[in-house]
Design a protein around this motif. Structure first.
Motif, PDB file in Angstrom:
ATOM      1  N   LEU A  74       1.170 -14.344  -1.425  1.00  0.00           N
ATOM      2  CA  LEU A  74       0.176 -13.754  -0.416  1.00  0.00           C
ATOM      3  C   LEU A  74       1.104 -14.593   0.886  1.00  0.00           C
ATOM      4  N   ASP A  75       0.868 -15.234   0.388  1.00  0.00           N
ATOM      5  CA  ASP A  75       1.804 -16.006   1.857  1.00  0.00           C
ATOM      6  C   ASP A  75       2.621 -15.374   3.216  1.00  0.00           C
ATOM      7  N   ALA A  76       3.533 -13.800   1.826  1.00  0.00           N
ATOM      8  CA  ALA A  76       4.378 -13.541   2.152  1.00  0.00           C
ATOM      9  C   ALA A  76       3.206 -12.127   3.210  1.00  0.00           C
ATOM     10  N   LEU A  77       2.438 -11.514   2.046  1.00  0.00           N
ATOM     11  CA  LEU A  77       1.417 -10.175   3.605  1.00  0.00           C
ATOM     12  C   LEU A  77       0.754 -11.871   4.615  1.00  0.00           C
ATOM     13  N   VAL A  78       1.215 -12.359   4.410  1.00  0.00           N
ATOM     14  CA  VAL A  78       0.642 -13.260   6.019  1.00  0.00           C
ATOM     15  C   VAL A  78       1.391 -12.964   6.770  1.00  0.00           C
ATOM     16  N   GLN A  80       3.754 -11.094   6.995  1.00  0.00           N
ATOM     17  CA  GLN A  80       3.508  -9.641   7.538  1.00  0.00           C
ATOM     18  C   GLN A  80       2.880  -9.548   8.387  1.00  0.00           C
ATOM     19  N   GLY A  81       1.764  -9.838   8.758  1.00  0.00           N
ATOM     20  CA  GLY A  81       0.202  -9.343   9.186  1.00  0.00           C
ATOM     21  C   GLY A  81      -0.773  -8.515   8.444  1.00  0.00           C
ATOM     22  N   LEU A  82      -0.793  -8.359   7.490  1.00  0.00           N
ATOM     23  CA  LEU A  82      -0.867  -7.695   6.905  1.00  0.00           C
ATOM     24  C   LEU A  82      -2.183  -8.671   6.102  1.00  0.00           C
ATOM     25  N   LEU A  83      -2.730  -9.706   6.052  1.00  0.00           N
ATOM     26  CA  LEU A  83      -3.763 -10.725   5.617  1.00  0.00           C
ATOM     27  C   LEU A  83      -3.553 -11.624   7.075  1.00  0.00           C
ATOM     28  N   GLU A  84      -4.668 -12.141   7.009  1.00  0.00           N
ATOM     29  CA  GLU A  84      -5.475 -12.774   8.150  1.00  0.00           C
ATOM     30  C   GLU A  84      -5.034 -14.847   7.388  1.00  0.00           C
ATOM     31  N   MET A  85      -4.716 -15.653   8.368  1.00  0.00           N
ATOM     32  CA  MET A  85      -4.308 -16.762   7.849  1.00  0.00           C
ATOM     33  C   MET A  85      -6.126 -17.097   7.063  1.00  0.00           C
ATOM     34  N   SER A  86      -6.713 -16.673   7.645  1.00  0.00           N
ATOM     35  CA  SER A  86      -7.828 -17.425   7.673  1.00  0.00           C
ATOM     36  C   SER A  86      -7.928 -17.185   5.502  1.00  0.00           C
ATOM     37  N   GLU A 110      -8.653  -8.565  -4.569  1.00  0.00           N
ATOM     38  CA  GLU A 110      -9.099  -8.549  -3.796  1.00  0.00           C
ATOM     39  C   GLU A 110      -8.202  -8.773  -2.080  1.00  0.00           C
ATOM     40  N   LEU A 111      -7.486  -9.492  -2.441  1.00  0.00           N
ATOM     41  CA  LEU A 111      -6.847  -9.967  -0.785  1.00  0.00           C
ATOM     42  C   LEU A 111      -5.465  -9.294  -0.730  1.00  0.00           C
ATOM     43  N   LEU A 112      -5.030  -8.932  -2.041  1.00  0.00           N
ATOM     44  CA  LEU A 112      -4.011  -7.529  -2.219  1.00  0.00           C
ATOM     45  C   LEU A 112      -4.417  -6.136  -1.526  1.00  0.00           C
ATOM     46  N   LYS A 113      -5.788  -5.704  -1.892  1.00  0.00           N
ATOM     47  CA  LYS A 113      -6.468  -4.843  -1.602  1.00  0.00           C
ATOM     48  C   LYS A 113      -6.687  -4.736  -0.040  1.00  0.00           C
ATOM     49  N   GLN A 114      -7.062  -5.851   0.620  1.00  0.00           N
ATOM     50  CA  GLN A 114      -7.159  -6.365   1.989  1.00  0.00           C
ATOM     51  C   GLN A 114      -6.274  -6.131   2.267  1.00  0.00           C
ATOM     52  N   ASP A 181      -7.217   4.778  -4.678  1.00  0.00           N
ATOM     53  CA  ASP A 181      -6.627   4.023  -5.510  1.00  0.00           C
ATOM     54  C   ASP A 181      -5.288   3.981  -5.690  1.00  0.00           C
ATOM     55  N   ILE A 182      -4.294   5.153  -5.968  1.00  0.00           N
ATOM     56  CA  ILE A 182      -3.374   5.525  -6.445  1.00  0.00           C
ATOM     57  C   ILE A 182      -2.522   4.839  -5.028  1.00  0.00           C
ATOM     58  N   PHE A 183      -2.512   5.304  -3.908  1.00  0.00           N
ATOM     59  CA  PHE A 183      -2.137   5.169  -3.242  1.00  0.00           C
ATOM     60  C   PHE A 183      -2.002   2.818  -2.848  1.00  0.00           C
ATOM     61  N   LEU A 184      -3.155   2.322  -3.357  1.00  0.00           N
ATOM     62  CA  LEU A 184      -3.664   1.046  -3.691  1.00  0.00           C
ATOM     63  C   LEU A 184      -2.041   0.481  -5.070  1.00  0.00           C
ATOM     64  N   GLN A 185      -2.355   1.609  -5.355  1.00  0.00           N
ATOM     65  CA  GLN A 185      -1.105   1.357  -7.115  1.00  0.00           C
ATOM     66  C   GLN A 185       0.082   1.780  -6.455  1.00  0.00           C
ATOM     67  N   LYS A 186       0.514   2.546  -5.178  1.00  0.00           N
ATOM     68  CA  LYS A 186       2.004   2.019  -4.802  1.00  0.00           C
ATOM     69  C   LYS A 186       2.273   1.737  -3.894  1.00  0.00           C
ATOM     70  N   TYR A 187       1.255   0.665  -3.306  1.00  0.00           N
ATOM     71  CA  TYR A 187       1.718   0.083  -2.156  1.00  0.00           C
ATOM     72  C   TYR A 187       1.677  -1.400  -2.810  1.00  0.00           C
ATOM     73  N   LEU A 188       1.145  -1.786  -4.624  1.00  0.00           N
ATOM     74  CA  LEU A 188       2.143  -3.037  -4.868  1.00  0.00           C
ATOM     75  C   LEU A 188       3.401  -2.872  -5.219  1.00  0.00           C
ATOM     76  N   GLN A 189       2.665  -1.668  -5.980  1.00  0.00           N
ATOM     77  CA  GLN A 189       4.543  -1.939  -7.009  1.00  0.00           C
ATOM     78  C   GLN A 189       5.454  -1.738  -5.328  1.00  0.00           C
ATOM     79  N   PHE A 190       5.270  -1.527  -4.162  1.00  0.00           N
ATOM     80  CA  PHE A 190       5.984  -1.473  -3.153  1.00  0.00           C
ATOM     81  C   PHE A 190       6.484  -2.296  -3.066  1.00  0.00           C
ATOM     82  N   GLU A 191       5.245  -3.492  -2.661  1.00  0.00           N
ATOM     83  CA  GLU A 191       5.789  -5.227  -2.643  1.00  0.00           C
ATOM     84  C   GLU A 191       5.997  -5.868  -3.510  1.00  0.00           C
ATOM     85  N   PHE A 192       5.324  -5.333  -4.407  1.00  0.00           N
ATOM     86  CA  PHE A 192       6.466  -6.377  -5.964  1.00  0.00           C
ATOM     87  C   PHE A 192       7.687  -5.924  -5.504  1.00  0.00           C
ATOM     88  N   CYS A 193       8.499  -5.253  -5.753  1.00  0.00           N
ATOM     89  CA  CYS A 193       9.903  -4.688  -5.096  1.00  0.00           C
ATOM     90  C   CYS A 193      10.963  -5.253  -4.138  1.00  0.00           C
TER      91      CYS A 193
END
Length: 499
Positions: A74-78, A80-86, A110-114, A181-193
């Motif tokens: 999750l820190d990597a998403l912060v 990247q600007g995809l999650l707020e530090m808060s 929930e945070l990954l969806k954000q 939801d399909i996009f969400l799944q593709k994004y999660l795989q992209f970020e995992f990889c």
């Protein structure tokens, strides 16, 4: 094997420390690679990386080719600007010793969806290229997971028949309906990889190779079976396995083990020149440097149990086309970096298949002391082309094993080690493994730390409490580092010790 002599540690990423309730691909993973480097190791062995289903077992995943989104840092998403530090300011008080999956999964999801909501796919050429390059599995997997969520988590065989049987019109309707939801799944795989490949590159740059684990079978409730039912023994009416995998009754179980996975329709797979297997292996080799094939004996012959059976007693052995499969894979991919999990009752035919392709086998030291000097697991009975382990993810820890071992086993271990005290049994076993002639020696981190049964990763046959163990970073003390490095160098397994 690409090594003259080498050693390493078995540790699944979920067992790494960190504040988000489950080990992930963040700072702790890089620090663990640094620990391997500092102690002159060359191997990091992990369990399957796939998205886990019921029971959280990495051996029962929703896909043989996807990654587990729970490993995303999750820190990597912060950064990247995809999650707020808060968003990460108030982390629940997760256990530092166990993965509490029921609490961790909804929190992280929930945070990954954000993050996915903020991600702009149209502005990311990298994302577009990833989706195109991985479309052969990613499209089916993403739709499968979206449909699964839309059906309340039900198995695909219980979905509306039009969707379960992949009616083209029904699929197109649901692709439109579930686009987000399909996009969400593709994004999660992209970020995992993205995170995994960065970590793997960091390890490889430091001369650490990663051994991954590939279960021979896939879960019935998976995108693989739903998308390619013709490759598996599936009843066309019930959509359940018409033939289930397992092992027959033996010394350990009067009724055998019924795993519930569908067996393969090897006739269809041969007709397609094993294309599905080629895709699976190529995808796996992108994630890892070498593959340990779980239940290797199933490629020579497998125990098949008919639909409707509740135990594995009424099965039969059926021959499998292991030779043509591996010949085809080798012709396409070249020399195969496989390790064969050849434990249990192995026939000469299975050994011949293993040796024909020069796949290293496995030796487990915990199995070595229950009989006389002819025991094949004793270090002096081990050949070079093997991987020797103190134990595996399915065994108790060495300290836990020793506490439960009978007097005969303890006496034999002591005699082979020239004496030991109970507090040092794990170091005695590590020394035996490292000093053996086997090319590779692997030590579960629990054994390196001298932990007891409370740190066991998995107890086969136990439905709950598995796959939860995590370690404390402070346990990697200077003493542990020094002693492990000293033994690694002493027995000629250190990085760059051989030309």
């Amino acid at each position: 094997m690409p090594f003259t002599r080498a050693s390493g540690i078995l540790l699944h990423p979920t067992s790494l420390p960190g504040r988000y309730g489950i080990g992930d691909l963040g700072q702790a993973a890089y620090q663990f690679v640094d620990f391997l480097t500092d102690t002159k190791q060359q191997i990091w062995q992990i369990l399957p990386l796939g998205p886990t289903g019921h029971g959280n077992s990495p051996y029962m995943c929703y896909s043989a080719m996807a990654g587990n989104p729970m490993l995303i840092n999750l820190d990597a998403l912060v950064e990247q600007g995809l999650l707020e530090m808060s968003a990460l300011a108030q982390v629940p008080a997760f256990s530092a010793e166990r993965v509490e999956y029921d609490q961790v999964i909804p929190y992280k999801l929930e945070l990954l969806k954000q993050a996915a909501h903020k991600f702009q796919p149209q502005e990311s050429k990298e994302f577009q290229e990833f989706c195109q390059a991985q479309a052969f599995w990613l499209d089916d997997y993403s739709l499968f997971m979206a449909l699964k969520h839309a059906n309340g988590g039900a198995s695909w065989s219980d979905w509306d028949p039009a969707i379960a049987k992949r009616d083209p019109e029904a699929l197109e309707i649901w692709r439109t309906k579930l686009a987000d939801d399909i996009f969400l799944q593709k994004y999660l795989q992209f970020e995992f990889c993205r995170q995994w490949f960065a970590l793997k590159a960091y390890a490889n740059e430091r001369h650490i190779q990663i051994i991954g684990d590939m279960p021979i079978y896939v879960a019935h409730d998976s995108a693989d079976v739903w998308a390619f039912p013709e490759n598996f023994m599936i009843d066309p009416e019930t959509l359940l396995p018409s033939q289930m995998a397992g092992v027959p009754p033996d010394y350990f179980s009067e009724t055998g083990q019924l795993w519930g996975n569908p067996t393969y329709n090897w006739e269809v797979l041969e007709e397609t020149q094993f294309d599905w297997w080629l895709n699976r292996i190529k995808t796996s080799l992108a994630y890892v440097d070498q593959i340990r094939i779980d239940h290797f004996r199933g490629f020579e012959s497998f125990w098949a149990v008919p639909e409707g059976e509740e135990t594995a007693m009424n099965g039969e052995w059926i021959e499998a086309p292991g030779v043509p499969l591996f010949e085809r894979v080798e012709a396409v991919l070249g020399k195969l970096p496989f390790l064969a999990e050849d434990l249990g009752i192995i026939t000469p035919e299975v050994e011949a298949l293993r040796d024909k392709f020069d796949f290293p086998g496995m030796k487990i030291l915990q199995f070595a002391f229950g009989s006389d000097h002819r025991n094949p697991y004793l270090p002096f009975n081990c050949d070079r082309n093997f991987v020797i382990y103190t134990g595996t993810h399915d065994n108790d820890t060495t300290v836990g094993w020793y506490a439960r071992a009978n007097d005969y086993e303890k006496q034999r271990l002591v005699s082979y080690c020239g004496g030991l005290g109970p507090e040092s049994v794990h170091w005695a076993m590590i020394r035996l493994a490292l000093s053996s002639i086997a090319n590779l020696a692997i030590v579960p981190l629990q054994d390196l730390l001298g932990l007891g049964s409370e740190a066991r990763m998995n107890t086969p046959g136990l439905a709950e409490g598995n796959w939860e163990w995590r370690f404390d970073a402070s346990a990697l003390t200077p003493t542990v580092r020094h002693q492990f490095t000293t033994l690694t160098e002493l027995y000629g397994r250190a990085t760059n010790q051989w030309p």
